[in-house]
Design a protein around this motif. Structure first.
Motif, short mmCIF file in Angstrom:
data_model
loop_
_atom_site.label_atom_id
_atom_site.label_comp_id
_atom_site.label_asym_id
_atom_site.label_seq_id
_atom_site.Cartn_x
_atom_site.Cartn_y
_atom_site.Cartn_z
N ARG A 26 0.84 -1.20 0.00
CA ARG A 26 0.00 0.00 0.00
C ARG A 26 0.88 1.26 0.00
O ARG A 26 0.57 2.24 -0.68
CB ARG A 26 -0.93 0.01 1.22
CG ARG A 26 -2.01 -1.05 1.19
CD ARG A 26 -2.67 -1.21 2.55
NE ARG A 26 -3.49 -0.05 2.88
CZ ARG A 26 -4.76 0.08 2.54
NH1 ARG A 26 -5.36 -0.87 1.85
NH2 ARG A 26 -5.45 1.14 2.89
N GLN A 27 1.95 1.23 0.78
CA GLN A 27 2.88 2.36 0.79
C GLN A 27 3.47 2.58 -0.59
O GLN A 27 3.59 3.73 -1.05
CB GLN A 27 4.02 2.13 1.79
CG GLN A 27 3.63 2.32 3.24
CD GLN A 27 4.80 1.99 4.15
OE1 GLN A 27 4.90 0.87 4.65
NE2 GLN A 27 5.69 2.93 4.36
N GLN A 44 14.60 5.32 -2.95
CA GLN A 44 13.47 6.04 -2.35
C GLN A 44 12.42 5.07 -1.83
O GLN A 44 11.88 5.24 -0.73
CB GLN A 44 12.84 6.97 -3.39
CG GLN A 44 13.60 8.24 -3.67
CD GLN A 44 12.91 9.06 -4.73
OE1 GLN A 44 12.73 8.62 -5.88
NE2 GLN A 44 12.51 10.26 -4.38
N LEU A 45 12.10 4.07 -2.63
CA LEU A 45 11.10 3.09 -2.21
C LEU A 45 11.56 2.31 -0.99
O LEU A 45 10.78 2.08 -0.05
CB LEU A 45 10.81 2.14 -3.37
CG LEU A 45 10.00 2.74 -4.53
CD1 LEU A 45 10.08 1.85 -5.76
CD2 LEU A 45 8.55 2.95 -4.11
N MET A 46 12.82 1.92 -0.97
CA MET A 46 13.32 1.15 0.17
C MET A 46 13.38 2.02 1.43
O MET A 46 13.08 1.54 2.53
CB MET A 46 14.68 0.55 -0.16
CG MET A 46 14.60 -0.55 -1.22
SD MET A 46 16.07 -1.62 -1.32
CE MET A 46 17.32 -0.43 -1.83
N GLU A 47 13.73 3.29 1.29
CA GLU A 47 13.73 4.18 2.45
C GLU A 47 12.33 4.35 3.00
O GLU A 47 12.12 4.37 4.22
CB GLU A 47 14.31 5.54 2.08
CG GLU A 47 14.36 6.51 3.27
CD GLU A 47 14.74 7.92 2.87
OE1 GLU A 47 15.32 8.62 3.70
OE2 GLU A 47 14.42 8.32 1.73
N GLU A 48 11.37 4.46 2.11
CA GLU A 48 9.98 4.58 2.54
C GLU A 48 9.53 3.36 3.34
O GLU A 48 8.87 3.48 4.36
CB GLU A 48 9.07 4.78 1.33
CG GLU A 48 7.58 4.71 1.62
CD GLU A 48 7.11 5.77 2.60
OE1 GLU A 48 6.12 5.52 3.31
OE2 GLU A 48 7.71 6.86 2.65
N LEU A 62 11.35 -5.94 -2.16
CA LEU A 62 10.74 -4.86 -2.94
C LEU A 62 10.26 -5.39 -4.29
O LEU A 62 9.14 -5.07 -4.72
CB LEU A 62 11.74 -3.73 -3.15
CG LEU A 62 11.26 -2.59 -4.06
CD1 LEU A 62 10.02 -1.92 -3.49
CD2 LEU A 62 12.39 -1.56 -4.26
N GLN A 63 11.06 -6.20 -4.94
CA GLN A 63 10.65 -6.78 -6.22
C GLN A 63 9.39 -7.64 -6.06
O GLN A 63 8.51 -7.64 -6.93
CB GLN A 63 11.78 -7.62 -6.81
CG GLN A 63 12.97 -6.78 -7.29
CD GLN A 63 14.11 -7.64 -7.79
OE1 GLN A 63 14.09 -8.86 -7.67
NE2 GLN A 63 15.12 -7.01 -8.37
N THR A 64 9.30 -8.35 -4.93
CA THR A 64 8.11 -9.15 -4.67
C THR A 64 6.87 -8.26 -4.54
O THR A 64 5.80 -8.58 -5.08
CB THR A 64 8.29 -9.97 -3.38
OG1 THR A 64 9.42 -10.84 -3.54
CG2 THR A 64 7.05 -10.81 -3.08
N TYR A 65 7.01 -7.15 -3.83
CA TYR A 65 5.87 -6.23 -3.68
C TYR A 65 5.46 -5.64 -5.02
O TYR A 65 4.25 -5.48 -5.30
CB TYR A 65 6.23 -5.11 -2.71
CG TYR A 65 6.44 -5.56 -1.28
CD1 TYR A 65 5.76 -6.64 -0.76
CD2 TYR A 65 7.32 -4.87 -0.44
CE1 TYR A 65 5.95 -7.06 0.56
CE2 TYR A 65 7.51 -5.26 0.87
CZ TYR A 65 6.84 -6.35 1.37
OH TYR A 65 7.03 -6.74 2.67
N ILE A 66 6.43 -5.29 -5.85
CA ILE A 66 6.13 -4.76 -7.18
C ILE A 66 5.38 -5.80 -8.00
O ILE A 66 4.39 -5.49 -8.70
CB ILE A 66 7.41 -4.32 -7.91
CG1 ILE A 66 8.05 -3.11 -7.21
CG2 ILE A 66 7.11 -4.00 -9.38
CD1 ILE A 66 7.25 -1.83 -7.28
N LEU A 67 5.81 -7.06 -7.90
CA LEU A 67 5.14 -8.14 -8.61
C LEU A 67 3.69 -8.28 -8.14
O LEU A 67 2.77 -8.48 -8.96
CB LEU A 67 5.90 -9.44 -8.40
CG LEU A 67 5.32 -10.70 -9.07
CD1 LEU A 67 5.26 -10.52 -10.58
CD2 LEU A 67 6.14 -11.93 -8.69
#
Length: 275
Positions: A26-27, A44-48, A62-67
Protein backbone atom coordinates in the motif's frame (compact mmCIF):
# COMPACT_ATOMS: atom_id res chain seq x y z
CA UNK A 1 -7.59 4.08 -13.60
CA UNK A 2 -8.56 6.32 -10.71
CA UNK A 3 -6.41 6.78 -7.61
CA UNK A 4 -7.43 8.76 -4.54
CA UNK A 5 -4.94 9.72 -1.85
CA UNK A 6 -6.70 12.77 -0.38
CA UNK A 7 -8.29 10.65 2.32
CA UNK A 8 -8.14 6.86 2.69
CA UNK A 9 -6.23 5.23 -0.16
CA UNK A 10 -8.50 4.12 -2.99
CA UNK A 11 -7.53 2.90 -6.45
CA UNK A 12 -9.60 1.17 -9.08
CA UNK A 13 -9.48 0.12 -12.71
CA UNK A 14 -12.92 -0.04 -14.35
CA UNK A 15 -14.48 -0.34 -10.90
CA UNK A 16 -12.19 -3.14 -9.70
CA UNK A 17 -10.09 -2.22 -6.66
CA UNK A 18 -6.34 -2.54 -7.04
CA UNK A 19 -5.46 -1.52 -3.47
CA UNK A 20 -3.33 -4.18 -1.74
CA UNK A 21 -4.33 -5.34 1.71
CA UNK A 22 -0.75 -5.63 3.01
CA UNK A 23 0.79 -2.48 4.51
CA UNK A 24 4.02 -2.18 2.54
CA UNK A 25 2.54 -2.68 -0.94
CA UNK A 26 0.00 0.00 0.00
CA UNK A 27 2.88 2.36 0.79
CA UNK A 28 4.45 1.63 -2.58
CA UNK A 29 1.21 2.27 -4.47
CA UNK A 30 0.67 5.52 -2.55
CA UNK A 31 4.18 6.79 -3.23
CA UNK A 32 4.01 5.86 -6.91
CA UNK A 33 0.63 7.60 -7.22
CA UNK A 34 1.90 10.80 -5.62
CA UNK A 35 4.75 10.73 -8.13
CA UNK A 36 2.65 9.59 -11.07
CA UNK A 37 4.50 9.72 -14.41
CA UNK A 38 7.79 10.32 -12.61
CA UNK A 39 10.41 7.72 -11.77
CA UNK A 40 10.56 6.73 -8.10
CA UNK A 41 13.99 5.29 -7.47
CA UNK A 42 14.63 1.99 -5.76
CA UNK A 43 16.48 3.75 -2.89
CA UNK A 44 13.47 6.04 -2.35
CA UNK A 45 11.10 3.09 -2.21
CA UNK A 46 13.32 1.15 0.17
CA UNK A 47 13.73 4.18 2.45
CA UNK A 48 9.98 4.58 2.54
CA UNK A 49 9.44 0.96 3.50
CA UNK A 50 12.30 0.33 5.93
CA UNK A 51 13.91 3.65 6.84
CA UNK A 52 17.67 3.99 7.15
CA UNK A 53 18.39 0.45 8.34
CA UNK A 54 17.57 -1.82 5.43
CA UNK A 55 17.24 -5.56 5.85
CA UNK A 56 19.55 -7.60 3.63
CA UNK A 57 16.51 -8.95 1.81
CA UNK A 58 15.21 -5.44 0.95
CA UNK A 59 15.89 -5.51 -2.84
CA UNK A 60 14.32 -8.94 -3.29
CA UNK A 61 11.36 -8.11 -1.06
CA UNK A 62 10.74 -4.86 -2.94
CA UNK A 63 10.65 -6.78 -6.22
CA UNK A 64 8.11 -9.15 -4.67
CA UNK A 65 5.87 -6.23 -3.68
CA UNK A 66 6.13 -4.76 -7.18
CA UNK A 67 5.14 -8.14 -8.61
CA UNK A 68 2.10 -8.24 -6.31
CA UNK A 69 1.01 -4.79 -7.50
CA UNK A 70 1.42 -5.82 -11.13
CA UNK A 71 -0.73 -8.88 -10.54
CA UNK A 72 -3.44 -6.65 -9.09
CA UNK A 73 -3.21 -4.33 -12.08
CA UNK A 74 -3.20 -7.24 -14.53
CA UNK A 75 -6.27 -8.81 -12.95
CA UNK A 76 -8.16 -5.52 -13.10
CA UNK A 77 -7.06 -4.96 -16.70
CA UNK A 78 -8.29 -8.43 -17.68
CA UNK A 79 -11.71 -7.62 -16.26
CA UNK A 80 -11.98 -4.61 -18.56
CA UNK A 81 -10.63 -6.49 -21.59
CA UNK A 82 -7.19 -4.83 -21.72
CA UNK A 83 -4.77 -7.57 -20.60
CA UNK A 84 -1.62 -5.56 -21.36
CA UNK A 85 -2.72 -2.42 -19.51
CA UNK A 86 -1.56 -3.67 -16.12
CA UNK A 87 1.99 -4.23 -17.25
CA UNK A 88 2.08 -0.86 -19.01
CA UNK A 89 0.76 1.10 -16.01
CA UNK A 90 3.53 0.08 -13.62
CA UNK A 91 6.67 0.38 -15.70
CA UNK A 92 10.25 -0.47 -14.83
CA UNK A 93 12.59 2.40 -15.56
CA UNK A 94 16.33 2.83 -15.09
CA UNK A 95 16.92 2.73 -11.34
CA UNK A 96 13.29 2.60 -10.33
CA UNK A 97 9.62 2.32 -11.23
CA UNK A 98 6.98 4.64 -12.64
CA UNK A 99 3.18 4.60 -12.53
CA UNK A 100 2.02 5.76 -15.95
CA UNK A 101 -1.52 7.16 -15.78
CA UNK A 102 -3.33 10.24 -17.14
CA UNK A 103 -2.64 13.23 -14.84
CA UNK A 104 -6.35 13.57 -14.02
CA UNK A 105 -6.40 9.98 -12.72
CA UNK A 106 -4.79 10.96 -9.39
CA UNK A 107 -6.80 13.28 -7.15
CA UNK A 108 -3.67 14.89 -5.68
CA UNK A 109 -2.49 15.89 -9.16
CA UNK A 110 -5.91 17.34 -9.91
CA UNK A 111 -5.84 19.16 -6.58
CA UNK A 112 -2.51 20.76 -7.47
CA UNK A 113 -3.84 21.80 -10.90
CA UNK A 114 -7.02 23.38 -9.52
CA UNK A 115 -5.09 25.05 -6.69
CA UNK A 116 -2.59 26.64 -9.07
CA UNK A 117 -5.38 27.90 -11.32
CA UNK A 118 -7.30 29.25 -8.32
CA UNK A 119 -4.30 31.07 -6.90
CA UNK A 120 -3.61 32.59 -10.33
CA UNK A 121 -7.21 33.77 -10.63
CA UNK A 122 -7.04 35.35 -7.19
CA UNK A 123 -3.80 37.07 -8.12
CA UNK A 124 -5.39 38.82 -11.10
CA UNK A 125 -8.53 39.74 -9.16
CA UNK A 126 -10.94 37.24 -10.72
CA UNK A 127 -12.60 36.40 -7.42
CA UNK A 128 -15.50 34.40 -8.84
CA UNK A 129 -13.13 32.06 -10.66
CA UNK A 130 -10.79 31.89 -7.67
CA UNK A 131 -13.60 30.89 -5.33
CA UNK A 132 -14.90 28.25 -7.75
CA UNK A 133 -11.48 26.73 -8.53
CA UNK A 134 -10.21 26.72 -4.95
CA UNK A 135 -13.54 25.37 -3.75
CA UNK A 136 -13.35 22.55 -6.29
CA UNK A 137 -9.82 21.74 -5.11
CA UNK A 138 -10.96 21.54 -1.48
CA UNK A 139 -13.89 19.29 -2.38
CA UNK A 140 -11.50 16.60 -3.59
CA UNK A 141 -10.49 15.92 0.02
CA UNK A 142 -12.26 13.06 1.84
CA UNK A 143 -10.26 13.28 5.07
CA UNK A 144 -6.58 13.41 6.07
CA UNK A 145 -4.31 12.42 3.19
CA UNK A 146 -3.56 8.67 3.12
CA UNK A 147 -5.33 8.26 6.43
CA UNK A 148 -5.11 4.45 6.30
CA UNK A 149 -1.54 4.11 5.00
CA UNK A 150 1.62 3.95 7.11
CA UNK A 151 3.87 6.95 6.41
CA UNK A 152 7.57 6.43 6.01
CA UNK A 153 9.98 9.30 5.32
CA UNK A 154 8.97 9.86 1.69
CA UNK A 155 5.21 9.75 2.28
CA UNK A 156 5.51 11.99 5.34
CA UNK A 157 7.08 14.69 3.18
CA UNK A 158 4.37 14.39 0.54
CA UNK A 159 1.51 14.32 3.03
CA UNK A 160 2.84 17.37 4.90
CA UNK A 161 3.07 19.29 1.62
CA UNK A 162 -0.48 18.38 0.68
CA UNK A 163 -1.93 19.24 4.10
CA UNK A 164 -0.18 22.63 4.12
CA UNK A 165 -1.42 23.31 0.61
CA UNK A 166 -4.93 22.31 1.68
CA UNK A 167 -4.96 24.94 4.43
CA UNK A 168 -3.62 27.61 2.07
CA UNK A 169 -6.28 26.81 -0.53
CA UNK A 170 -9.03 26.89 2.08
CA UNK A 171 -7.95 30.23 3.52
CA UNK A 172 -7.60 31.89 0.13
CA UNK A 173 -11.01 30.64 -0.98
CA UNK A 174 -12.51 32.10 2.18
CA UNK A 175 -10.74 35.37 1.53
CA UNK A 176 -12.13 35.46 -2.00
CA UNK A 177 -15.63 34.80 -0.64
CA UNK A 178 -15.25 37.59 1.91
CA UNK A 179 -14.32 39.99 -0.87
CA UNK A 180 -17.40 38.81 -2.76
CA UNK A 181 -19.59 39.76 0.22
CA UNK A 182 -20.45 36.20 1.26
CA UNK A 183 -19.82 36.78 4.97
CA UNK A 184 -23.24 35.46 6.06
CA UNK A 185 -22.67 32.17 4.23
CA UNK A 186 -19.18 31.74 5.71
CA UNK A 187 -20.00 32.04 9.41
CA UNK A 188 -21.08 28.43 10.01
CA UNK A 189 -18.14 27.01 8.07
CA UNK A 190 -15.68 29.24 9.92
CA UNK A 191 -17.04 28.28 13.32
CA UNK A 192 -16.43 24.63 12.43
CA UNK A 193 -12.93 25.36 11.10
CA UNK A 194 -11.83 27.37 14.13
CA UNK A 195 -13.15 24.58 16.33
CA UNK A 196 -10.82 22.17 14.57
CA UNK A 197 -7.93 24.69 14.52
CA UNK A 198 -8.24 26.57 17.83
CA UNK A 199 -4.92 28.42 17.46
CA UNK A 200 -5.07 29.36 13.79
CA UNK A 201 -5.09 33.17 13.75
CA UNK A 202 -5.92 33.50 10.04
CA UNK A 203 -9.10 31.42 10.32
CA UNK A 204 -10.16 33.25 13.47
CA UNK A 205 -9.54 36.59 11.75
CA UNK A 206 -11.80 35.53 8.90
CA UNK A 207 -14.52 34.52 11.36
CA UNK A 208 -14.22 37.80 13.23
CA UNK A 209 -14.52 39.78 9.98
CA UNK A 210 -17.49 37.71 8.79
CA UNK A 211 -19.34 38.19 12.10
CA UNK A 212 -18.59 41.90 12.21
CA UNK A 213 -19.78 42.46 8.65
CA UNK A 214 -22.92 40.48 9.44
CA UNK A 215 -23.73 42.96 12.22
CA UNK A 216 -22.62 40.71 15.09
CA UNK A 217 -19.82 42.78 16.59
CA UNK A 218 -20.24 41.44 20.18
CA UNK A 219 -19.89 37.87 18.92
CA UNK A 220 -16.85 38.86 16.85
CA UNK A 221 -15.18 40.30 19.96
CA UNK A 222 -16.04 37.13 21.90
CA UNK A 223 -14.22 35.06 19.25
CA UNK A 224 -11.20 37.34 19.58
CA UNK A 225 -11.17 37.03 23.37
CA UNK A 226 -11.45 33.23 23.25
CA UNK A 227 -8.55 33.03 20.82
CA UNK A 228 -6.48 35.34 23.01
CA UNK A 229 -7.08 33.16 26.07
CA UNK A 230 -6.13 30.03 24.12
CA UNK A 231 -2.90 31.52 22.76
CA UNK A 232 -1.84 32.77 26.20
CA UNK A 233 -2.65 29.48 27.88
CA UNK A 234 -1.08 27.22 25.23
CA UNK A 235 1.83 29.32 23.93
CA UNK A 236 2.28 32.23 26.29
CA UNK A 237 1.64 34.61 23.37
CA UNK A 238 -0.69 37.53 22.79
CA UNK A 239 -2.51 37.66 19.44
CA UNK A 240 -0.51 39.26 16.64
CA UNK A 241 -0.46 43.03 16.31
CA UNK A 242 -2.59 42.73 13.19
CA UNK A 243 -5.32 40.89 15.08
CA UNK A 244 -5.14 43.42 17.89
CA UNK A 245 -5.64 46.19 15.32
CA UNK A 246 -8.67 44.32 14.02
CA UNK A 247 -10.12 44.17 17.53
CA UNK A 248 -9.56 47.92 18.03
CA UNK A 249 -11.20 48.70 14.69
CA UNK A 250 -14.28 46.75 15.74
CA UNK A 251 -14.39 48.50 19.12
CA UNK A 252 -14.29 51.85 17.30
CA UNK A 253 -16.91 50.74 14.77
CA UNK A 254 -14.55 51.20 11.82
CA UNK A 255 -14.87 49.29 8.55
CA UNK A 256 -12.52 46.32 8.10
CA UNK A 257 -11.19 44.56 5.01
CA UNK A 258 -10.85 40.85 4.34
CA UNK A 259 -7.92 40.64 6.82
CA UNK A 260 -6.02 37.51 7.51
CA UNK A 261 -3.66 36.28 4.84
CA UNK A 262 -1.16 39.07 4.15
CA UNK A 263 0.44 39.65 7.54
CA UNK A 264 2.76 42.46 8.53
CA UNK A 265 4.15 40.19 11.23
CA UNK A 266 4.02 36.44 11.92
CA UNK A 267 0.66 34.84 12.57
CA UNK A 268 0.09 31.73 14.61
CA UNK A 269 -1.20 28.78 12.61
CA UNK A 270 -2.11 25.57 14.35
CA UNK A 271 0.06 26.35 17.37
CA UNK A 272 3.21 27.37 15.50
CA UNK A 273 4.53 30.63 14.12
CA UNK A 274 4.39 31.19 10.38
CA UNK A 275 5.68 34.07 8.32
Amino acid sequence: MEIQVLGPLAAAESGASIVPTAAKPRQILALLALNANRIVSVPQLMEELWGAELPRSAPTTLQTYILQLRRKLRAAALECGQPSAGEQALATRHGGYMLEVPPSAVDATEFDRLSAAGHSAFGIGDLQAASALLGAASELWRGPALADVRHGHQLSIEVTRLEESRIGVLERRIRADLRLGRHHELIGELYALTGHHPMDEALHAHLIVALYRAGRAPRALTVYQKLRETLIEELGLEPSGQLQQLQRAILRGEPVDDYGLVAAEPLVRGGRLVG
